[in-house]
Each structure stands twice: as structure tokens, then as C-alpha cells.
Design an enzyme around this catalytic site. Structure first.
Site, mmCIF file in Angstrom:
data_model
loop_
_atom_site.group_PDB
_atom_site.id
_atom_site.type_symbol
_atom_site.label_atom_id
_atom_site.label_comp_id
_atom_site.label_asym_id
_atom_site.label_seq_id
_atom_site.Cartn_x
_atom_site.Cartn_y
_atom_site.Cartn_z
ATOM 1 N N ASP A 290 -2.841 -4.746 15.241
ATOM 2 C CA ASP A 290 -1.835 -3.852 15.882
ATOM 3 C C ASP A 290 -1.710 -2.472 15.511
ATOM 4 O O ASP A 290 -0.836 -1.600 16.132
ATOM 5 C CB ASP A 290 -0.216 -4.544 15.611
ATOM 6 C CG ASP A 290 -0.012 -5.863 16.390
ATOM 7 O OD1 ASP A 290 -0.758 -6.018 17.149
ATOM 8 O OD2 ASP A 290 0.856 -6.621 15.894
ATOM 9 N N VAL B 264 0.852 -1.293 0.114
ATOM 10 C CA VAL B 264 -0.058 0.217 -0.062
ATOM 11 C C VAL B 264 0.835 1.264 0.033
ATOM 12 O O VAL B 264 1.751 1.243 0.682
ATOM 13 C CB VAL B 264 -1.043 0.055 1.176
ATOM 14 C CG1 VAL B 264 -1.770 1.257 1.469
ATOM 15 C CG2 VAL B 264 -2.127 -1.208 1.069
ATOM 16 N N CYS C 186 2.692 -7.769 21.748
ATOM 17 C CA CYS C 186 2.889 -8.668 22.832
ATOM 18 C C CYS C 186 3.899 -7.950 23.798
ATOM 19 O O CYS C 186 5.135 -8.575 23.928
ATOM 20 C CB CYS C 186 3.446 -10.044 22.129
ATOM 21 S SG CYS C 186 3.428 -11.299 23.740
ATOM 22 N N CYS D 43 -1.886 -12.239 27.262
ATOM 23 C CA CYS D 43 -0.633 -12.630 27.145
ATOM 24 C C CYS D 43 -0.032 -13.658 28.165
ATOM 25 O O CYS D 43 -0.288 -13.379 29.350
ATOM 26 C CB CYS D 43 0.101 -11.067 27.837
ATOM 27 S SG CYS D 43 1.857 -11.317 27.577
ATOM 28 N N THR E 296 -2.061 -8.086 20.418
ATOM 29 C CA THR E 296 -1.902 -9.389 20.599
ATOM 30 C C THR E 296 -2.635 -10.133 19.574
ATOM 31 O O THR E 296 -3.877 -9.667 19.424
ATOM 32 C CB THR E 296 -1.932 -10.033 22.138
ATOM 33 O OG1 THR E 296 -3.204 -9.959 22.241
ATOM 34 C CG2 THR E 296 -1.252 -9.389 23.252
ATOM 35 N N ALA E 297 -2.364 -11.319 18.912
ATOM 36 C CA ALA E 297 -3.044 -11.998 18.107
ATOM 37 C C ALA E 297 -4.462 -12.317 19.039
ATOM 38 O O ALA E 297 -5.560 -12.575 18.368
ATOM 39 C CB ALA E 297 -2.600 -13.350 17.814
#
Length: 412
Positions: A305, A85, A168, A348, A314-315
Site C-alpha cells: 500500500d 522506523v 481496498c 476487489c 489490495t492484498a
């Protein structure tokens, strides 16, 4: 069949970013509305399961199991635009690509992740992967971390953490705990001087989890250096420099020798987000904290993120954000009120030793949001099993395929 787009065309939804958030939200949207024309803009040929890199650096996970081809995880009915992008024109509903194309949309989802700014630490890029300098924040370096930990026979081991926000936030100290646990088990820890240099003033952002973490800091004999920011590295000389701020706010430059250095880079918004109309004053994609919709562009959503929300990056956060964005975006397309509110959830799993984890789950303001009815401050073997075995399987077979197990935010 999934295809690669070669010419400009319009889409119902354009998703910027093919990481955890981008693939997950695309799959969730297509499960709700299989007929949606969705384009995913992602330049990378590989897709990574980054949460396992901490375990790779601790010798507890195979790095080869953390990567798959992007084509293999791209939802079948989505169009993959294999490009970078260049910028956003939200007034015209257009995304500009680096190759000169313009892609128009009805709805835009911004989730390209963040930039690991290795270049912000002088000399770091030149010495990564050699001279005892590593980082679990890169796929190719996490195995080198384990090589260093396994071969360490004593001396000075430095672990660093930059200023927030970072992805994270517990990962820098998780690397340290796994290393120390290995050295303790192998009789090396007594010959080690371990230091943790943090740019912040607290060991962890949620106070509830500081006491159990401090017990491990004391067990391993770790020296905590707060308000200490890594600014330069000389790998061949085995030296690192830190800017240290005292109680009066004065900054001094401190030189340290090391035998091993685990470095975590500063982390910033991508320039194409920072320099766009979508950015807030700090450069992140601005979103409403609850709906994840942009406050100034009603057909723009963000997650992952890159967003301005104060949740942990975090995921696990993306897993719950996906539900909010998918539900709210479709409601907006249909002219209805947005039904889902994101509560700031992030997780976490703090790997304090091999085989035990403190499972920190929390939302906005540090509110505890545990999934299971157990004391979250207790290190548990079950949490290790969740982290090392269940979550990778759920990621590849659930989250990336639009299966939203335990993903709906509380109260919705």
C-alpha cells in the site's frame, strides 16, 4: 529458529513492514535463497488478515480468525526487529529505528502499508465504536458494524468514502451493500434512508463494473452523493458534516443527521516515508511501475500500500507484486537484468449481497485481468466461496509462506 534482534548488525535484505506484503515477500525470498540474512522491521505484536473485515461487518466471518501473533507468521529464518522506523538514509544504506538503532542493508524493501488518518476528520476518533459510528477498517470496530447493522430498525444510514488512494477502494461500498442486503431480508430496508457520500465523482474506478454495481444501488434505494467528503462528526448528537463540491468547484458545508454512520478515514503515507528521500511528490515510496524498483536507488524496492504505483491497494495486488520484487531483487543482487514485470494487477471482490460477489480483477489503466474465464461483471456464488473460504486459507497457508499459487503476473 526465528529470533528477535537486539543489537545493530548488517543484513542482506531489510524489509520494512511485517504486514501482508512484508511477510509474503520475506517468505518468497527465503524459498528462493534460504541463506539470505533478512530482517523484518515491524512494531506490532499482531498480524491481521484485513480483507475479511468487510465480512465481519456483515455478520459473515469470525473476527477472531483474522488475527494471529506476528511471531507465528514470521518466517523461521528471518530476524524480527520489533521496532518502529524513524527514517531512511538510502545514500548510506541505513534504516534508522525509533529506538536509536541503525540497521544497514545490501537491499531494502519498503512495505509498511499506509496510515489511517482518523485524526483528519474532526471528532471521529472520539466517537468510533459508540453512538452508532463504526468502521470496518479497524479490527476492533468491524464487530461493532455488525452490531449496528443487526440492531438497525430504520432511519438514516450514512456510508462514506474519502479521496483516493485508499486500501481496498471497494470496501466502503461493500459494507453498505451487505448492510442493505441484511435489512432487505429482514424487512427493515423500507424504513431506511441509505446514503453513500463519496469524495470522488464515480462509483468505482473501473467503468466496466459500474453498471452491475448501479443495479444494486437501485435495488437497495441508495442515494449517491458524489464529491462529498466527511470532515466532522458529533457522535452524541448523531450529526455529520460534509464538504460538498459542485460542478463549478465551489465547496459548501452540509450537515446530516444519522442513526448509523460507517466512516472510512483519509489514508496517507507514513510520515517516515513521506519525509524521506524515497518519497515522490505525493509522499508515497516511488517505484518503477513495472519492476517495482526505486528509480533513484537501485538497491531499493517497494510493494504493498505504500508505493507510488497506480494499482489498487489490495492484498491481491501485493500477492503478485511479491513475485516481481523477489525475482527482480535477486536478479539485481546477482548482476542480471530484472526478469519480471508487474502488470498493475489488483482484485476487489465486491460483496453486493450475502452469498454473491462481483469479482473485479484489473490492472493498470483499468485493463481487465480475470483469473477465470467467466464474465467478471456477473455476481456469483462461486466468488463468495472464494472470498469467504478459499482466500483466507490461501493467505495463511500460501501467501505468508512463500507459496505463489497463481501469483506470477501475466506475460512473465
Amino acid at each position: 529458529m526465528q529470533k528477535t534482534e537486539t543489537a545493530q548488525r548488517d543484513f542482506d535484505v531489510v524489509v520494512v513492514g511485517g504486514g501482508s506484503a512484508g511477510i509474503g515477500v520475506t517468505a518468497s525470498l527465503l524459498r528462493r535463497r534460504p541463506g539470505l540474512r533478512i530482517a523484518v522491521i515491524e512494531p506490532s505484536d499482531n498480524h491481521y488478515y484485513q480483507p475479511a473485515w468487510t465480512l465481519v461487518g456483515g455478520g459473515a466471518f469470525d473476527v477472531a480468525k483474522t488475527v494471529r501473533p506476528t511471531q507465528a507468521v514470521m518466517p523461521a529464518r528471518a530476524t524480527w526487529l520489533r521496532a518502529a522506523v524513524a527514517g531512511f538514509e538510502p545514500e548510506s544504506d541505513i534504516v534508522r529505528l525509533a529506538d536509536g538503532r541503525a540497521v544497514s542493508y545490501r537491499q531494502l524493501i519498503v512495505c509498511p502499508g499506509l496510515r489511517l488518518a482518523w485524526d483528519k476528520v474532526e471528532g471521529l476518533s472520539d466517537t468510533l465504536g459508540k453512538h452508532g459510528v463504526s468502521s470496518n477498517y479497524r479490527y476492533d470496530l468491524a464487530p461493532y458494524t455488525w452490531e449496528l447493522v443487526r440492531g438497525f430498525q430504520g432511519g438514516q444510514a450514512l456510508f462514506t468514502q474519502p479521496a483516493m488512494p485508499i486500501k481496498c477502494a471497494g470496501a466502503p461500498q461493500k459494507a453498505m451493500y451487505l448492510a442493505c442486503d441484511h435489512w432487505l431480508r429482514n424487512g427493515v430496508l423500507g424504513r431506511a434512508q441509505v446514503q453513500f457520500d463519496l469524495a470522488g465523482a464515480a462509483l468505482f474506478g473501473v467503468p466496466t463494473f459500474v453498471p452491475p454495481l448501479m443495479r444494486y444501488v437501485e435495488r437497495y434505494g441508495i442515494a449517491l452523493n458524489f464529491n462529498s467528503t466527511l470532515v466532522a462528526v458529533d457522535g452524541p448528537a448523531r450529526k455529520a458534516w460534509f464538504d460538498v463540491k459542485n460542478a463549478e468547484g465551489q465547496v459548501s458545508r452540509v450537515e446530516k443527521n444519522f442513526d448509523m454512520l460507517h466512516a472510512v478515514p483519509p489514508q496517507l503515507p507514513h510520515d517516515f516515508v513521506r519525509n524521506s528521500p524515497l518519497a515522490d511528490a505525493a509522499g508515497w515510496c516511488e517505484v518503477d511501475l513495472a519492476t517495482l524498483r526505486h528509480p533513484r536507488y537501485a538497491n531499493v524496492f517497494g510493494l504493498g500500500d505504500t508505493i507510488s504505483a497506480s494499482n489498487a491497494k489490495t492484498a491481491a495486488a501485493a500477492r503478485k507484486q511479491i513475485v516481481a520484487v523477489a525475482e527482480n531483487l535477486i536478479a539485481c543482487m546477482d548482476g542480471y537484468a530484472m526478469p519480471v514485470k508487474y502488470d498493475g494487477y489488483g482484485s476487489c471482490p465486491l460483496t453486493v449481497e450475502r452469498g454473491r460477489i462481483v469479482l473485479a480483477e484489473f490492472g493498470y489503466g483499468g485493463k481487465l485481468l480475470p483469473t477465470f474465464p467467466l464474465d467478471p461483471t456477473v455476481p456469483r456464488k462461486s466468488a463468495w466461496f472464494l472470498k469467504a473460504t478459499l482466500l483466507p486459507w490461501i493467505y495463511w497457508n500460501g501467501m505468508l509462506k512463500g507459496r505463489e499459487w497463481l501469483a506470477r503476473p501475466l506475460g512473465n
